[in-house]
Scaffold this motif. Structure first.
Motif, PDB file in Angstrom:
ATOM      1  N   ARG A 137       0.952  -1.302  -0.020  1.00 52.92           N
ATOM      2  CA  ARG A 137      -0.078   0.318  -0.075  1.00 52.92           C
ATOM      3  C   ARG A 137       1.265   1.162  -0.198  1.00 52.92           C
ATOM      4  O   ARG A 137       0.516   2.694  -0.655  1.00 52.92           O
ATOM      5  CB  ARG A 137      -1.245   0.092   1.089  1.00 52.92           C
TER       6      ARG A 137
ATOM      7  N   TYR B  73       1.800   1.781  -3.238  1.00 49.16           N
ATOM      8  CA  TYR B  73       0.801   2.411  -3.973  1.00 49.16           C
ATOM      9  C   TYR B  73       0.256   3.825  -3.953  1.00 49.16           C
ATOM     10  O   TYR B  73      -0.218   4.875  -5.040  1.00 49.16           O
ATOM     11  CB  TYR B  73      -0.236   1.325  -4.169  1.00 49.16           C
TER      12      TYR B  73
ATOM     13  N   HIS C  75       0.758   6.879  -7.341  1.00 51.07           N
ATOM     14  CA  HIS C  75      -1.218   6.671  -7.629  1.00 51.07           C
ATOM     15  C   HIS C  75      -1.151   7.565  -8.801  1.00 51.07           C
ATOM     16  O   HIS C  75      -2.053   7.873  -9.385  1.00 51.07           O
ATOM     17  CB  HIS C  75      -1.875   6.659  -6.673  1.00 51.07           C
TER      18      HIS C  75
ATOM     19  N   PHE D 214       2.833   4.226 -11.300  1.00 51.63           N
ATOM     20  CA  PHE D 214       1.519   3.416 -11.000  1.00 51.63           C
ATOM     21  C   PHE D 214       1.211   2.604 -11.436  1.00 51.63           C
ATOM     22  O   PHE D 214       1.014   1.477 -10.885  1.00 51.63           O
ATOM     23  CB  PHE D 214       0.258   4.462 -11.098  1.00 51.63           C
TER      24      PHE D 214
ATOM     25  N   ILE E  66       2.006  -1.610 -10.179  1.00 54.16           N
ATOM     26  CA  ILE E  66       0.286  -3.211 -10.272  1.00 54.16           C
ATOM     27  C   ILE E  66       1.834  -4.133 -11.203  1.00 54.16           C
ATOM     28  O   ILE E  66       0.949  -4.676 -10.473  1.00 54.16           O
ATOM     29  CB  ILE E  66      -0.082  -1.654 -11.263  1.00 54.16           C
TER      30      ILE E  66
ATOM     31  N   PRO F 138      -3.703  -2.275  -5.637  1.00 56.01           N
ATOM     32  CA  PRO F 138      -4.778  -1.653  -5.191  1.00 56.01           C
ATOM     33  C   PRO F 138      -6.099  -0.807  -5.302  1.00 56.01           C
ATOM     34  O   PRO F 138      -6.345  -1.308  -6.355  1.00 56.01           O
ATOM     35  CB  PRO F 138      -3.648  -0.782  -5.762  1.00 56.01           C
TER      36      PRO F 138
ATOM     37  N   VAL G 134      -5.975   4.954  -0.594  1.00 57.48           N
ATOM     38  CA  VAL G 134      -5.180   4.117  -0.954  1.00 57.48           C
ATOM     39  C   VAL G 134      -5.305   2.974  -0.575  1.00 57.48           C
ATOM     40  O   VAL G 134      -5.133   3.210   0.846  1.00 57.48           O
ATOM     41  CB  VAL G 134      -3.384   4.299  -1.617  1.00 57.48           C
TER      42      VAL G 134
ATOM     43  N   VAL H  25      -5.628  -1.979  -0.500  1.00 59.16           N
ATOM     44  CA  VAL H  25      -5.152  -3.069  -1.090  1.00 59.16           C
ATOM     45  C   VAL H  25      -6.078  -4.415  -0.725  1.00 59.16           C
ATOM     46  O   VAL H  25      -6.516  -4.498   0.160  1.00 59.16           O
ATOM     47  CB  VAL H  25      -3.428  -3.126  -0.579  1.00 59.16           C
TER      48      VAL H  25
END
Ligand SMILES: Nc1ncnc2c1ncn2[C@@H]1O[C@H](COP(=O)(O)OP(=O)(O)OP(=O)(O)O)[C@@H](O)[C@H]1O
Ligand SMILES: [Mg+2]
Length: 376
Positions: free
Chosen positions: A85, A88, A92, A98, A102, A110, A122, A124
């Motif tokens: 997390r 991310y 993000h 981002f 991923i 995410p 955000v 997860v």
């Protein structure tokens, strides 16, 4: 009317900050040299706010800064999820980065949702079922690959890092984290206020993190800087306090940053224009009272013998806790009981022994005042 310049809640990263120039410079320089640091102090000395300022400065120099709060983690899956997390959360807003995150961190997907403050929050979700330590190992491996791929300087802060020691199979968790942290080319900060637990992770030769990082202790704020901070913040916000009164506040809170903010917040609210002696006496009682619930719940978790020792040390810090006269003065009965009590109370970071003078004392200055008032 001007806004109260002091903070009861978390201090924003752009708000005026008292001193810590050297600490800021030291920590930025360690981060830039890829040095790992254990940042420790008693509660609310400013570790988190300082770390956020360190990361803010690194970020403006092009470093990717991840902040991973481990407070309250209860399982290895949760630790891995918090790490994913944090990556991310920092990437993000940058579409390219981002997508890269991923693509690499495949153990967790995410989930972005609107936050109550109007931003994006955000979280997860696990992407596939793996058991226990494997998910942490995978996540750290993905993190390593991601960091190599982004080809930017990276800084990762683990706040409340000691929490991992309370999770099932903690030595296994420490082993995996240590293995990757050693390999990954970036700087990690390990931050915490439960100092006995935190420092044991790094200073016990049987543990994986033994001597892996530099120990950095955050001290209370210097008295002079704090006085200047208080007087100038009052002035900036259109009210007045003289140096003598500001100095008294610093003494009352033992130069503790959080209590200084709290004291001054209430004081600023209370007064019209100019602080008087009477205001200070009044606010002192308000500050102590505002912590009552916290202090009561601490006592609820202790045995009577431990409370007796705590209260004795609040009234009279001492290097001679086992002396017959001290024991008699404070109704402490057995030396065995004292030894056990000191051990439990210091494990909980409620008391501490000054390593130079050998004097035992209660760590939190407002807790000291409350304990004294309670036992009158
Ligand atoms: N240098 C400073 N100048 C002004 N205020 C400060 C400073 N450092 C800390 N504070 C105040 O103390 C509060 C607590 O700081 P912070 O949360 O960073 O401490 P912490 O050491 O991380 O605490 P904890 O141990 O509970 O995690 C801040 O929100 C701020 O109001
Ligand atoms: Mg903190």
């Amino acid at each position: 009317m001007k806004k109260n310049p002091f903070y009861l809640k978390e201090i924003p990263v752009d708000a005026p900050f008292c001193d810590r120039e050297k600490e800021l410079a030291d920590l930025i320089s360690y981060a830039k040299s890829n040095i790992n640091v254990v940042l420790f102090s008693p509660r609310r000395y400013g570790k988190t706010s300082l770390t956020k300022r360190v990361q803010n400065s690194l970020k403006s120099d092009g470093t990717l800064t991840a902040y991973c709060d481990l407070f309250g983690v209860t399982s290895v899956e949760e630790i891995a999820g918090r790490i994913a997390r944090s990556i991310y959360a920092v990437t993000h807003k940058n579409q390219g980065m981002f997508q890269k995150a991923i693509g690499f961190i495949t153990s967790f997907r995410p989930v972005l949702s609107p936050s109550p403050e109007g931003g994006i929050s955000v979280s997860v979700q696990t992407a596939f079922k793996t058991d226990g330590l494997k998910i942490l190992e995978d996540t750290m491996e993905f993190l390593e690959k991601f960091i190599i791929d982004v080809a930017l300087p990276v800084h990762v802060a683990f706040d409340e890092f000691q929490e991992i020691a309370e999770v099932h199979n903690s030595i296994g968790i420490e082993g995996i984290l240590r293995q990757y942290i050693q390999k990954i080319q970036c700087s990690f900060f390990f931050i915490g206020s439960r100092r006995r637990i935190l420092l044991d992770i790094f200073n016990d030769r049987k543990r994986p993190f033994f001597q892996s990082s530099l120990n950095y202790e955050l001290k209370p704020l210097p008295h002079k800087d704090m006085v200047l901070f208080i007087t100038s913040e009052f002035k900036r916000a259109g009210k007045y306090i003289n140096e003598e009164d500001a100095s008294e506040i610093c003494q009352l809170v033992s130069n503790h940053p959080y209590y200084m903010q709290k004291f001054c917040f209430f004081l600023y609210e209370e007064i019209d224009k100019k602080v008087t002696r009477k205001d200070i006496a009044e606010i002192k009682a308000v500050v102590v009272e505002s912590e009552r619930v916290v202090f009561e719940s601490i006592l609820q978790g202790l045995r009577t013998k431990q409370i007796n020792i705590l209260s004795a040390l609040a009234k009279e810090p001492t290097a001679k806790v086992y002396s017959a006269s001290y024991m008699a003065r404070h109704n402490l009965r057995s030396t065995g009981g004292i030894q056990q009590g000191l051990n439990t109370l210091s494990k909980k970071d409620l008391i501490e022994k000054d390593y130079r003078t050998g004097v035992w004392f209660v760590v939190d200055p407002i807790f000291v005042r409350w304990l004294i008032e309670m036992s009158l």
